[in-house]
Design a protein around this motif. Structure first.
Motif, PDB file in Angstrom:
ATOM      1  N   LYS A   1       0.842  -1.188   0.000  1.00  0.00           N
ATOM      2  CA  LYS A   1       0.000   0.000   0.000  1.00  0.00           C
ATOM      3  C   LYS A   1       0.882   1.245   0.000  1.00  0.00           C
ATOM      4  CE  LYS A   1      -3.838  -2.106   2.571  1.00  0.00           C
ATOM      5  NZ  LYS A   1      -4.710  -2.018   3.775  1.00  0.00           N
ATOM      6  N   GLY A   2       0.294   2.378  -0.415  1.00  0.00           N
ATOM      7  CA  GLY A   2       1.042   3.629  -0.403  1.00  0.00           C
ATOM      8  C   GLY A   2       1.924   3.827  -1.608  1.00  0.00           C
ATOM      9  N   ASP A   3       1.844   2.936  -2.586  1.00  0.00           N
ATOM     10  CA  ASP A   3       2.619   3.057  -3.814  1.00  0.00           C
ATOM     11  C   ASP A   3       1.671   2.763  -4.963  1.00  0.00           C
ATOM     12  OD1 ASP A   3       5.615   2.881  -5.072  1.00  0.00           O
ATOM     13  OD2 ASP A   3       4.279   1.438  -6.037  1.00  0.00           O
TER      14      ASP A   3
ATOM     15  N   VAL B   1      -1.636  -1.537  -6.837  1.00  0.00           N
ATOM     16  CA  VAL B   1      -2.377  -2.335  -7.814  1.00  0.00           C
ATOM     17  C   VAL B   1      -1.961  -3.791  -7.728  1.00  0.00           C
ATOM     18  CG1 VAL B   1      -2.766  -2.735 -10.277  1.00  0.00           C
ATOM     19  CG2 VAL B   1      -2.766  -0.396  -9.389  1.00  0.00           C
ATOM     20  N   ASN B   2      -0.661  -4.042  -7.771  1.00  0.00           N
ATOM     21  CA  ASN B   2      -0.187  -5.421  -7.719  1.00  0.00           C
ATOM     22  C   ASN B   2      -0.445  -6.068  -6.361  1.00  0.00           C
ATOM     23  OD1 ASN B   2       1.276  -6.124 -10.349  1.00  0.00           O
ATOM     24  ND2 ASN B   2       2.093  -4.086  -9.902  1.00  0.00           N
ATOM     25  N   TYR B   3      -0.411  -5.286  -5.298  1.00  0.00           N
ATOM     26  CA  TYR B   3      -0.732  -5.782  -3.960  1.00  0.00           C
ATOM     27  C   TYR B   3      -2.170  -6.309  -3.931  1.00  0.00           C
ATOM     28  CZ  TYR B   3      -2.040  -5.416   1.008  1.00  0.00           C
ATOM     29  OH  TYR B   3      -2.529  -5.658   2.270  1.00  0.00           O
ATOM     30  N   GLU B   4      -3.120  -5.531  -4.492  1.00  0.00           N
ATOM     31  CA  GLU B   4      -4.524  -5.942  -4.480  1.00  0.00           C
ATOM     32  C   GLU B   4      -4.743  -7.152  -5.394  1.00  0.00           C
ATOM     33  OE1 GLU B   4      -6.743  -4.839  -2.489  1.00  0.00           O
ATOM     34  OE2 GLU B   4      -5.716  -3.078  -1.684  1.00  0.00           O
ATOM     35  N   VAL B   5      -4.072  -7.177  -6.539  1.00  0.00           N
ATOM     36  CA  VAL B   5      -4.186  -8.333  -7.435  1.00  0.00           C
ATOM     37  C   VAL B   5      -3.654  -9.587  -6.741  1.00  0.00           C
ATOM     38  CG1 VAL B   5      -3.386  -9.339  -9.608  1.00  0.00           C
ATOM     39  CG2 VAL B   5      -4.099  -6.938  -9.532  1.00  0.00           C
ATOM     40  N   ALA B   6      -2.526  -9.446  -6.051  1.00  0.00           N
ATOM     41  CA  ALA B   6      -1.953 -10.592  -5.335  1.00  0.00           C
ATOM     42  C   ALA B   6      -2.921 -11.115  -4.278  1.00  0.00           C
ATOM     43  CB  ALA B   6      -0.622 -10.189  -4.699  1.00  0.00           C
ATOM     44  N   LYS B   7      -3.574 -10.228  -3.552  1.00  0.00           N
ATOM     45  CA  LYS B   7      -4.534 -10.660  -2.528  1.00  0.00           C
ATOM     46  C   LYS B   7      -5.684 -11.447  -3.145  1.00  0.00           C
ATOM     47  CE  LYS B   7      -5.784  -7.022  -0.260  1.00  0.00           C
ATOM     48  NZ  LYS B   7      -6.465  -6.275   0.812  1.00  0.00           N
ATOM     49  N   GLU B   8      -6.165 -11.014  -4.319  1.00  0.00           N
ATOM     50  CA  GLU B   8      -7.274 -11.726  -4.962  1.00  0.00           C
ATOM     51  C   GLU B   8      -6.816 -13.078  -5.499  1.00  0.00           C
ATOM     52  OE1 GLU B   8     -11.140 -12.490  -6.450  1.00  0.00           O
ATOM     53  OE2 GLU B   8     -10.351 -11.141  -4.899  1.00  0.00           O
TER      54      GLU B   8
ATOM     55  N   PRO C   1       4.498  -7.372   4.381  1.00  0.00           N
ATOM     56  CA  PRO C   1       4.668  -8.540   5.269  1.00  0.00           C
ATOM     57  C   PRO C   1       3.502  -9.524   5.203  1.00  0.00           C
ATOM     58  CG  PRO C   1       5.274  -6.511   6.394  1.00  0.00           C
ATOM     59  CD  PRO C   1       4.669  -6.101   5.095  1.00  0.00           C
ATOM     60  N   GLU C   2       2.274  -9.028   5.084  1.00  0.00           N
ATOM     61  CA  GLU C   2       1.124  -9.932   5.083  1.00  0.00           C
ATOM     62  C   GLU C   2       1.110 -10.836   3.864  1.00  0.00           C
ATOM     63  OE1 GLU C   2      -0.472  -5.774   3.910  1.00  0.00           O
ATOM     64  OE2 GLU C   2       1.087  -6.659   5.180  1.00  0.00           O
ATOM     65  N   LEU C   3       1.769 -10.435   2.783  1.00  0.00           N
ATOM     66  CA  LEU C   3       1.892 -11.305   1.613  1.00  0.00           C
ATOM     67  C   LEU C   3       3.042 -12.294   1.793  1.00  0.00           C
ATOM     68  CD1 LEU C   3       1.356  -8.788  -1.353  1.00  0.00           C
ATOM     69  CD2 LEU C   3      -0.315 -10.318  -0.302  1.00  0.00           C
ATOM     70  N   GLN C   4       4.123 -11.831   2.386  1.00  0.00           N
ATOM     71  CA  GLN C   4       5.276 -12.711   2.588  1.00  0.00           C
ATOM     72  C   GLN C   4       4.926 -13.929   3.430  1.00  0.00           C
ATOM     73  OE1 GLN C   4       8.800 -10.705   4.105  1.00  0.00           O
ATOM     74  NE2 GLN C   4       8.148  -8.768   3.194  1.00  0.00           N
TER      75      GLN C   4
ATOM     76  N   VAL D   1      -9.827   2.275  -5.915  1.00  0.00           N
ATOM     77  CA  VAL D   1      -9.770   3.271  -4.851  1.00  0.00           C
ATOM     78  C   VAL D   1     -10.277   2.608  -3.568  1.00  0.00           C
ATOM     79  CG1 VAL D   1     -12.089   4.159  -5.351  1.00  0.00           C
ATOM     80  CG2 VAL D   1     -10.440   5.617  -4.163  1.00  0.00           C
ATOM     81  N   ASP D   2      -9.729   3.017  -2.447  1.00  0.00           N
ATOM     82  CA  ASP D   2     -10.155   2.485  -1.151  1.00  0.00           C
ATOM     83  C   ASP D   2     -11.418   3.228  -0.718  1.00  0.00           C
ATOM     84  OD1 ASP D   2     -10.480   1.807   1.551  1.00  0.00           O
ATOM     85  OD2 ASP D   2      -8.329   1.475   1.801  1.00  0.00           O
ATOM     86  N   LEU D   3     -12.553   2.564  -0.819  1.00  0.00           N
ATOM     87  CA  LEU D   3     -13.847   3.205  -0.558  1.00  0.00           C
ATOM     88  C   LEU D   3     -14.128   3.373   0.932  1.00  0.00           C
ATOM     89  CD1 LEU D   3     -15.991   1.381  -3.269  1.00  0.00           C
ATOM     90  CD2 LEU D   3     -15.127   3.729  -3.341  1.00  0.00           C
ATOM     91  N   THR D   4     -13.324   2.755   1.780  1.00  0.00           N
ATOM     92  CA  THR D   4     -13.498   2.963   3.221  1.00  0.00           C
ATOM     93  C   THR D   4     -12.601   4.093   3.724  1.00  0.00           C
ATOM     94  OG1 THR D   4     -11.846   1.239   3.679  1.00  0.00           O
ATOM     95  CG2 THR D   4     -14.167   0.584   3.620  1.00  0.00           C
ATOM     96  N   GLU D   5     -11.419   4.226   3.132  1.00  0.00           N
ATOM     97  CA  GLU D   5     -10.534   5.334   3.516  1.00  0.00           C
ATOM     98  C   GLU D   5     -11.020   6.652   2.928  1.00  0.00           C
ATOM     99  OE1 GLU D   5      -5.816   6.705   3.179  1.00  0.00           O
ATOM    100  OE2 GLU D   5      -6.526   4.889   2.158  1.00  0.00           O
ATOM    101  N   PHE D   6     -11.388   6.619   1.651  1.00  0.00           N
ATOM    102  CA  PHE D   6     -11.872   7.819   0.979  1.00  0.00           C
ATOM    103  C   PHE D   6     -13.388   7.755   0.925  1.00  0.00           C
ATOM    104  CE2 PHE D   6      -7.524   7.280  -0.359  1.00  0.00           C
ATOM    105  CZ  PHE D   6      -7.015   8.574  -0.279  1.00  0.00           C
TER     106      PHE D   6
END
Length: 735
Positions: A12-14, A19-26, A43-46, A180-185
């Motif tokens: 997050k924050g980049d 984008v790749n972080y969210e794709v990896a989670k899915e 860390p949560e992905l590692q 977009v993060d709909l809970t943060e924004f």
């Protein structure tokens, strides 16, 4: 499924890293095995058992250019040894020299190099030369990378067009908008005191890198000088920035508030009234979506990637980023009308809800799974709303269907099929539609695409379309509206059956096969229609109705074509996105040119199908004759779910005219009484106005007045035609 993602960061924050972080989670959520070639991983992905992180360390190298070269070399060396272990490889641009299945493009260096605000044009020093070399080399490398990919994903329509400009075939491109993060924004209220911002004054926000002129803060400041009541909060690092001095020279020091670099941008957005960001060059900016999600009206420009998402209901898109007068006028018009800004803010949030991070990630992984399932897939571009559901999922669902009314396989060649598609400025949607026609179990004999003469986007797409894929021909039309387009297309029909669909639809693979079977089974059938499975905000609209396409005795028309279930049956009305006709039955019939509107011209199909019914033909609705429908952006006054007075009047006019033409005298009188005193949600009468008044307030009143106006205009058009054609009701009407 084994997936490999090659990227510098996943966190997050980049921007690209998120984008790749969210794709990896899915990918993980769906249970696929994931290998990450990256320098930095959250860390949560590692710590996930499904993830294998191959660390590529480049931090010790001095410049970004060298770090990227080292990363490309190390990742390519590793992939060349292990490529056979993966079902799919996803990369970003020219990040590695090894070929990939999916290449996600966040930035097109060739376009950036040509931009008048490229750093090499604003700085004539060693740093400017370095930036020129960096961009020029990346431009060459990324062209090679795009040629090697099966599918190239663009993060905005702007990026998609830039890819076409450098030679990437349109059919190879998909658009998946960043999330977009709909809970943060989220909309809300923050106290301005936290940032020493003035209370009780209209306050706009600008956010971005303000050390160069690329983001265009200078034009914003010049425009602000012409709007004396407006204040501006500026988020961005001021070190080395020329804009605090420019603001002072314009006498704006009291009204421009430089906040520096901030990490609490979401809270700041809840403290301001609107967002202004007319960037001179942007591939796809996340901050634009963040502002929309925060419920802010936005002012941006066409040069800003993502601006195509902004509708007139939620913002203003300037055609010229440097037009100070136009920007000042837009700012003035908003701050002078607070109710309008509040209404636009609600529309902005509603729009942003279509683009969550989860939705974006699901679209990517849908694509991965489709590629795995069908190795011949070469991409089917989606419109300003993004890739909403898998086309191949619709193919699977289409196989779960009832048998045709008569097994006519041995006779299918006896009837030729023409498919007619009117289109306007939606080439990516059209690409998906044409791909669906290529997948038909009964090959199409003729495809007619009707294109407006001014629609350069579509003409460019069609110029690049492979001529060996479909028997495709084009028809040019200069008059706006679907009626003129369809009438022009009908003149070129050569088939025994003409099937009409929209450019934002994808027919199921057995669509033509089932249509043919109905026409072959009964020579009295003039028209066949079916279900359109509607996907709204990335979700299938669910529900079921037995009563579909029927005209009630007092004049109310029941549609429900998108929710029909059950057996094939006779109906009164078909729907324009999915209707087919026996060419012999409509040879002398044209679509009614009295329909009002410059685009969709709602209810145009009612006039056409009622004319067939009056002539004694049968119309059949079969839910198994199906298309997937992804309602895309319209470019006229009718913006679907957002109220527009002209569009509303046109809709009611068209409905009124068609029913007055079709109904006998007594039922015509009953219809008018029912329409004025009761009506429907789409065409309000007095009772419907009272029902909607508590929830919609003034909007209900506007709809009611527009409905009355539409009824009156429809009556006038009917009367004029009746005077000119006194015997029209006794004939098979040809418009």
């Amino acid at each position: 499924m084994k997936i490999c993602i090659v990227t510098h960061k996943l966190k997050k924050g980049d921007g690209q890293g998120r984008v790749n972080y969210e794709v990896a989670k899915e990918v993980i959520r769906r249970g696929h095995q994931l290998t990450l070639l990256a320098s930095e991983v959250a860390p949560e992905l590692q710590n996930n058992s499904l993830v294998n992180w191959v660390e590529i360390s480049v931090q010790k190298f001095p410049t970004e250019f060298i770090r990227n070269l080292v990363f490309a070399k190390k990742s390519a060396d590793w992939l060349n040894k292990h490529r056979a272990e993966f079902d799919l490889v996803k990369v970003n641009g020219a990040i590695t020299t090894t070929s990939a299945d999916v290449n996600a493009v966040h930035f097109v260096h060739s376009s950036w190099l040509r931009s008048p605000v490229h750093i090499s044009r604003t700085r004539r020093d060693a740093y400017g030369l370095y930036q020129w070399l960096y961009t020029a080399l990346n431009a060459q490398w990324e062209k090679q990378a795009f040629q090697q990919a099966k599918v190239v994903v663009a993060v905005s329509e702007k990026v998609a067009q830039e890819l076409v400009n450098i030679g990437v075939p349109r059919s190879q491109i998909q658009v998946i908008v960043n999330g977009v993060d709909l809970t943060e924004f989220t909309p809300g209220i923050s106290s301005r005191q936290s940032w020493n911002l003035p209370e009780n004054v209209p306050l706009a926000l600008f956010a971005g890198d303000i050390r160069t002129t690329r983001k265009n803060l200078d034009t914003v400041l010049y425009a602000l000088a012409k709007v004396p009541d407006l204040h501006l909060a500026v988020v961005g690092d001021t070190e080395g920035s020329p804009f605090p001095q420019l603001a002072a020279s314009l006498g704006l020091s009291e009204r421009v508030h430089f906040l520096g670099y901030r990490r609490d941008i979401a809270a700041i957005m809840r403290a301001v009234d609107l967002f202004v960001f007319p960037s001179r060059y942007e591939a796809c900016t996340l901050v634009l979506l963040e502002a929309l999600a925060s419920g802010l009206p936005v002012i941006t420009a066409t040069a800003t990637g993502g601006a195509e998402l902004v509708t007139p209901e939620c913002g203003v898109v300037l055609s010229n980023t440097d037009d100070i007068e136009a920007l000042a006028a837009a700012l003035s018009s908003l701050i002078c009308d607070r109710p309008l800004m509040q209404q636009m803010g609600k529309a902005a949030r509603s729009l942003a809800e279509q683009y969550s991070w989860m939705t974006m990630a699901q679209n990517y992984v849908d694509l991965f799974e489709d590629l795995k399932a069908n190795s011949t897939f070469l991409g089917m571009g989606h419109g300003a709303k993004g890739m909403e559901k898998s086309f191949f999922a619709s193919q699977k669902r289409a196989t779960i269907s009832n048998q045709s009314p008569e097994n006519a396989d041995s006779r299918q060649l006896s009837m030729k099929n023409t498919v007619l598609i009117p289109t306007y400025r939606r080439p990516l949607d059209l690409s998906r539609c044409l791909l669906a026609l290529q997948a038909q179990t009964k090959p199409v004999d003729q495809v007619i695409v009707v294109v407006r003469d001014t629609d350069q986007e579509t003409w460019q797409f069609l110029a690049d379309f492979p001529t060996d894929k479909l028997p495709l021909q084009t028809v040019t039309v200069s008059v706006p509206g679907v009626v003129a387009a369809l009438n022009a297309g009908l003149a070129a029909v050569e088939g025994d059956i003409v099937s009409i669909t929209d450019d934002d639809a994808a027919p199921h693979p057995n669509w033509l096969e089932k249509i043919n079977a109905h026409f072959l089974a009964d020579s009295r059938i003039a028209g066949v229609g079916g279900r359109d499975w509607i996907y709204q905000r990335n979700k299938l609209e669910e529900g079921s109705h037995q009563v579909v396409g029927k005209l009630q005795w007092f004049g109310r028309v029941i549609g429900n074509h998108h929710l029909g279930v059950g057996e094939a049956r006779e109906v009164d009305v078909l729907k324009g996105v999915n209707m087919s006709f026996r060419h012999a039955a409509i040879a002398q019939l044209h679509f009614d040119e009295r329909m009002r509107g410059t685009g969709a011209q709602v209810h145009f199909e009612m006039a056409f199908t009622f004319a067939l019914k009056r002539a004694g033909w049968k119309l059949i609705y079969d839910p198994q004759v199906a298309v997937d429908h992804y309602p895309a952006q319209r470019f006229d006054e009718d913006q679907r779910h957002n109220f527009n007075q002209i569009a509303f009047i046109n809709l009611v006019h068209n409905e009124t005219l068609v029913l007055l033409d079709h109904l006998p005298p007594l039922r015509r009188a009953v219809f008018l009484l029912w329409a004025i005193f009761i009506g429907t949600r789409d065409s309000l009468g007095f009772v419907q106005w009272l029902r909607l008044l508590p929830s919609q307030g003034q909007l209900a009143g506007k709809k009611f007045l527009a409905s009355l106006r539409g009824r009156w205009l429809g009556w006038q058009t009917h009367q004029q035609f009746k005077i000119q054609n006194p015997n029209f009701k006794n004939k098979f009407v040809v418009f």
